[in-house]
Design a protein around this motif. Structure first.
Motif, PDB file in Angstrom:
ATOM      1  N   PRO A  10     -21.257  -4.404   9.910  1.00 29.02           N
ATOM      2  CA  PRO A  10     -19.399  -3.383  10.156  1.00 29.02           C
ATOM      3  C   PRO A  10     -18.285  -4.906   9.893  1.00 29.02           C
ATOM      4  CG  PRO A  10     -20.924  -4.148  12.642  1.00 29.02           C
ATOM      5  CD  PRO A  10     -21.562  -4.103  11.580  1.00 29.02           C
ATOM      6  N   PRO A  11     -17.740  -4.636   9.522  1.00 23.82           N
ATOM      7  CA  PRO A  11     -16.349  -5.801   9.330  1.00 23.82           C
ATOM      8  C   PRO A  11     -15.598  -5.779  10.684  1.00 23.82           C
ATOM      9  CG  PRO A  11     -15.820  -3.298   8.236  1.00 23.82           C
ATOM     10  CD  PRO A  11     -16.958  -3.150   8.832  1.00 23.82           C
ATOM     11  N   ASP A  12     -14.936  -6.556  10.739  1.00 21.01           N
ATOM     12  CA  ASP A  12     -13.963  -7.164  11.139  1.00 21.01           C
ATOM     13  C   ASP A  12     -14.343  -7.492  12.614  1.00 21.01           C
ATOM     14  OD1 ASP A  12     -11.703  -8.095  12.676  1.00 21.01           O
ATOM     15  OD2 ASP A  12     -11.494  -5.864  14.068  1.00 21.01           O
ATOM     16  N   VAL A  13     -15.311  -8.940  12.232  1.00 22.41           N
ATOM     17  CA  VAL A  13     -16.057  -9.525  13.039  1.00 22.41           C
ATOM     18  C   VAL A  13     -16.288 -11.114  13.053  1.00 22.41           C
ATOM     19  CG1 VAL A  13     -18.025 -10.304  14.109  1.00 22.41           C
ATOM     20  CG2 VAL A  13     -18.169  -7.640  13.047  1.00 22.41           C
ATOM     21  N   ASP A  14     -15.756 -11.774  14.149  1.00 27.32           N
ATOM     22  CA  ASP A  14     -15.669 -13.081  14.046  1.00 27.32           C
ATOM     23  C   ASP A  14     -16.536 -13.761  14.373  1.00 27.32           C
ATOM     24  OD1 ASP A  14     -13.346 -13.428  12.691  1.00 27.32           O
ATOM     25  OD2 ASP A  14     -11.974 -13.753  14.403  1.00 27.32           O
ATOM     26  N   VAL A  15     -17.090 -14.819  13.691  1.00 28.49           N
ATOM     27  CA  VAL A  15     -18.659 -15.443  14.528  1.00 28.49           C
ATOM     28  C   VAL A  15     -17.938 -16.784  14.698  1.00 28.49           C
ATOM     29  CG1 VAL A  15     -20.997 -16.172  14.292  1.00 28.49           C
ATOM     30  CG2 VAL A  15     -20.009 -14.423  13.016  1.00 28.49           C
ATOM     31  N   ILE A  16     -18.104 -16.886  16.220  1.00 28.26           N
ATOM     32  CA  ILE A  16     -17.538 -18.871  16.853  1.00 28.26           C
ATOM     33  C   ILE A  16     -19.308 -19.404  17.189  1.00 28.26           C
ATOM     34  CG2 ILE A  16     -16.999 -19.539  18.326  1.00 28.26           C
ATOM     35  CD1 ILE A  16     -15.521 -17.166  19.470  1.00 28.26           C
ATOM     36  N   LEU A  17     -18.838 -20.456  16.199  1.00 28.77           N
ATOM     37  CA  LEU A  17     -20.008 -21.571  15.821  1.00 28.77           C
ATOM     38  C   LEU A  17     -19.763 -23.047  16.427  1.00 28.77           C
ATOM     39  CD1 LEU A  17     -20.842 -20.298  12.355  1.00 28.77           C
ATOM     40  CD2 LEU A  17     -22.379 -20.255  13.931  1.00 28.77           C
ATOM     41  N   PRO A  18     -19.896 -23.540  18.422  1.00 27.98           N
ATOM     42  CA  PRO A  18     -19.231 -25.077  18.251  1.00 27.98           C
ATOM     43  C   PRO A  18     -20.201 -25.501  17.838  1.00 27.98           C
ATOM     44  CG  PRO A  18     -21.221 -23.490  20.377  1.00 27.98           C
ATOM     45  CD  PRO A  18     -20.493 -22.452  18.658  1.00 27.98           C
ATOM     46  N   ALA A  39     -16.888 -16.610   9.994  1.00 26.20           N
ATOM     47  CA  ALA A  39     -17.278 -18.055  10.742  1.00 26.20           C
ATOM     48  C   ALA A  39     -16.248 -18.820  11.370  1.00 26.20           C
ATOM     49  CB  ALA A  39     -18.532 -18.717   9.926  1.00 26.20           C
ATOM     50  N   LEU A  40     -15.909 -19.216  12.605  1.00 31.15           N
ATOM     51  CA  LEU A  40     -15.494 -19.846  13.011  1.00 31.15           C
ATOM     52  C   LEU A  40     -16.164 -21.197  13.400  1.00 31.15           C
ATOM     53  CD1 LEU A  40     -13.059 -17.611  15.111  1.00 31.15           C
ATOM     54  CD2 LEU A  40     -12.605 -18.992  12.971  1.00 31.15           C
ATOM     55  N   VAL A  41     -16.027 -21.924  12.850  1.00 31.15           N
ATOM     56  CA  VAL A  41     -16.702 -23.126  13.300  1.00 31.15           C
ATOM     57  C   VAL A  41     -15.993 -24.135  14.053  1.00 31.15           C
ATOM     58  CG1 VAL A  41     -17.826 -25.468  12.070  1.00 31.15           C
ATOM     59  CG2 VAL A  41     -18.126 -23.988  11.242  1.00 31.15           C
ATOM     60  N   VAL A  42     -16.183 -24.693  15.320  1.00 31.07           N
ATOM     61  CA  VAL A  42     -14.619 -25.212  16.208  1.00 31.07           C
ATOM     62  C   VAL A  42     -15.608 -26.744  16.399  1.00 31.07           C
ATOM     63  CG1 VAL A  42     -14.135 -25.282  18.460  1.00 31.07           C
ATOM     64  CG2 VAL A  42     -14.500 -23.004  17.119  1.00 31.07           C
ATOM     65  N   ASP A  43     -15.270 -27.513  15.578  1.00 35.41           N
ATOM     66  CA  ASP A  43     -15.029 -28.971  15.559  1.00 35.41           C
ATOM     67  C   ASP A  43     -15.337 -30.086  17.144  1.00 35.41           C
ATOM     68  OD1 ASP A  43     -16.260 -31.500  14.280  1.00 35.41           O
ATOM     69  OD2 ASP A  43     -14.382 -32.115  14.073  1.00 35.41           O
ATOM     70  N   THR A  60     -13.394 -21.355   8.208  1.00 34.88           N
ATOM     71  CA  THR A  60     -13.141 -21.282   8.687  1.00 34.88           C
ATOM     72  C   THR A  60     -13.338 -22.820   9.433  1.00 34.88           C
ATOM     73  OG1 THR A  60     -11.623 -19.371   8.818  1.00 34.88           O
ATOM     74  CG2 THR A  60     -10.507 -20.534  10.787  1.00 34.88           C
ATOM     75  N   VAL A  61     -12.593 -23.411   9.891  1.00 32.08           N
ATOM     76  CA  VAL A  61     -12.544 -24.381  11.104  1.00 32.08           C
ATOM     77  C   VAL A  61     -11.838 -24.872  12.063  1.00 32.08           C
ATOM     78  CG1 VAL A  61     -12.910 -27.605  11.333  1.00 32.08           C
ATOM     79  CG2 VAL A  61     -14.029 -25.932   9.246  1.00 32.08           C
ATOM     80  N   VAL A  62     -11.546 -24.516  13.046  1.00 28.24           N
ATOM     81  CA  VAL A  62     -11.240 -25.006  14.197  1.00 28.24           C
ATOM     82  C   VAL A  62     -11.647 -26.712  15.441  1.00 28.24           C
ATOM     83  CG1 VAL A  62     -10.515 -24.198  16.390  1.00 28.24           C
ATOM     84  CG2 VAL A  62     -11.164 -22.523  14.657  1.00 28.24           C
ATOM     85  N   ARG A  63     -10.061 -27.338  14.953  1.00 29.39           N
ATOM     86  CA  ARG A  63     -10.384 -28.106  15.839  1.00 29.39           C
ATOM     87  C   ARG A  63     -10.760 -28.581  17.039  1.00 29.39           C
ATOM     88  NH1 ARG A  63     -11.509 -32.529  12.476  1.00 29.39           N
ATOM     89  NH2 ARG A  63     -11.211 -32.377  10.104  1.00 29.39           N
ATOM     90  N   GLU A  64     -11.107 -28.734  18.183  1.00 30.18           N
ATOM     91  CA  GLU A  64     -11.254 -29.115  19.757  1.00 30.18           C
ATOM     92  C   GLU A  64     -11.762 -30.364  20.605  1.00 30.18           C
ATOM     93  OE1 GLU A  64     -10.497 -28.969  22.979  1.00 30.18           O
ATOM     94  OE2 GLU A  64      -9.719 -27.368  22.036  1.00 30.18           O
ATOM     95  N   GLN A  65     -10.074 -31.157  20.020  1.00 29.27           N
ATOM     96  CA  GLN A  65     -10.355 -32.766  20.695  1.00 29.27           C
ATOM     97  C   GLN A  65     -11.670 -32.814  22.195  1.00 29.27           C
ATOM     98  OE1 GLN A  65      -6.775 -34.205  20.329  1.00 29.27           O
ATOM     99  NE2 GLN A  65      -6.687 -34.503  18.186  1.00 29.27           N
ATOM    100  N   ALA A  72     -15.246 -26.086  22.998  1.00 31.25           N
ATOM    101  CA  ALA A  72     -15.320 -25.697  22.119  1.00 31.25           C
ATOM    102  C   ALA A  72     -15.436 -23.743  21.515  1.00 31.25           C
ATOM    103  CB  ALA A  72     -16.874 -26.012  21.154  1.00 31.25           C
ATOM    104  N   CYS A  73     -16.262 -23.379  22.833  1.00 29.13           N
ATOM    105  CA  CYS A  73     -16.686 -21.729  22.263  1.00 29.13           C
ATOM    106  C   CYS A  73     -15.283 -21.309  22.313  1.00 29.13           C
ATOM    107  CB  CYS A  73     -18.149 -21.150  23.952  1.00 29.13           C
ATOM    108  SG  CYS A  73     -19.199 -21.528  23.508  1.00 29.13           S
ATOM    109  N   HIS A  74     -14.310 -21.852  23.560  1.00 27.76           N
ATOM    110  CA  HIS A  74     -13.092 -20.979  24.498  1.00 27.76           C
ATOM    111  C   HIS A  74     -12.274 -21.449  23.339  1.00 27.76           C
ATOM    112  CE1 HIS A  74     -11.476 -18.520  27.081  1.00 27.76           C
ATOM    113  NE2 HIS A  74     -10.196 -19.611  26.959  1.00 27.76           N
ATOM    114  N   ALA A  75     -12.032 -22.524  22.413  1.00 25.62           N
ATOM    115  CA  ALA A  75     -11.547 -22.687  21.269  1.00 25.62           C
ATOM    116  C   ALA A  75     -11.485 -21.697  20.514  1.00 25.62           C
ATOM    117  CB  ALA A  75     -11.716 -23.672  21.348  1.00 25.62           C
TER     118      ALA A  75
END
Length: 244
Positions: A10-18, A39-43, A60-65, A72-75
């Protein structure tokens, strides 16, 4: 318990990848993201070029310092915009394509939170000390909530708005457990399904050693010691905190 199989995504899904130094595993993981999902890769401070590789592969890359699995998961959760979100480790131990029936179960109203019960495939996929720690935590979780879960693994799916309503605060290894505990306190319907668990690529950052496993258990025991609290209920008619 039944082993899940894939079906139309199904569409409209984000996969969070710490992600912390997972360049070796990223191509395998990202090519298995179902079509139409993001794909949301949380670096989380990688030094091996993981962020740049993930971006080059279309994620898509999200940075979490702030270091920590929960951080990382919550970011990723706060950065997500899809109605349904999934979580998956980024080390090639779990196939994100297995999340398709999880999402269908949430979308169809059969569950509020769907978890994957890891079934090791081959030697070295799940060290003995990590299994012992997981078993002990599952028993403590049962005493705390009544849920008869077998695993607290990272493969899971739920509605984003409902997860945000849980007001998760742990930013270390206790994050996945806190999600389950607070969901149970809120009366969510929680289901669990068998999924293949493969030998990971590279060295584990958490459960690869006895010391790492013990630290994770300590983080999770702290979560279990929290007093029950009122949490936002999931949208929809499901209640009961049951597991199947």
């Amino acid at each position: 318990m039944k082993t899940v199989t894939t079906s139309t995504a199904p569409p409209d899904v984000d996969v969070i990848l710490p992600c912390l130094n997972e360049a070796e595993a990223l191509p395998w993981v990202l090519e298995r993201i179902p079509p139409g999902w993001r794909a949301l890769v949380v670096d989380n401070g990688s030094t091996d070029g993981s962020a740049e590789l993930a971006r080059a592969l279309g994620a898509t890359v999200v940075r979490e310092q702030r270091r920590g699995f929960g951080a990382a998961c919550h970011a990723g959760l706060t950065a997500a915009t899809a109605g349904t979100v999934c979580f998956c480790d980024c080390d090639a131990s779990l196939d994100p394509a297995l999340l398709v029936p999880f999402v269908h179960e949430v979308r169809d109203g059969d569950a509020d939170l769907v978890l994957g019960r890891r079934r090791p495939q081959g030697r070295g996929s799940w060290p003995a000390h990590a299994r012992v720690g997981n078993l002990a935590l599952a028993r403590m979780l049962r005493r705390r909530t009544g849920l008869r879960l077998h695993d607290l693994g990272p493969l899971r799916a739920a509605r984003r708005s409902a997860l945000l309503g849980l007001d998760l605060t742990d930013r270390r290894s206790g994050y996945p457990l806190q999600m389950v505990v607070r969901a149970a306190d809120a009366g969510w319907r929680i289901t669990e399904h068998d999924v293949p668990y493969l030998p990971r690529a590279g060295a584990s950052k958490v459960t690869g050693t006895w010391r790492g496993t013990w630290q994770a258990v300590r983080d999770m025991r702290r979560v279990l010691a929290e007093a029950p609290r009122a949490s936002a209920a999931p949208r929809g008619p499901l209640r009961g905190g049951t597991v199947r």
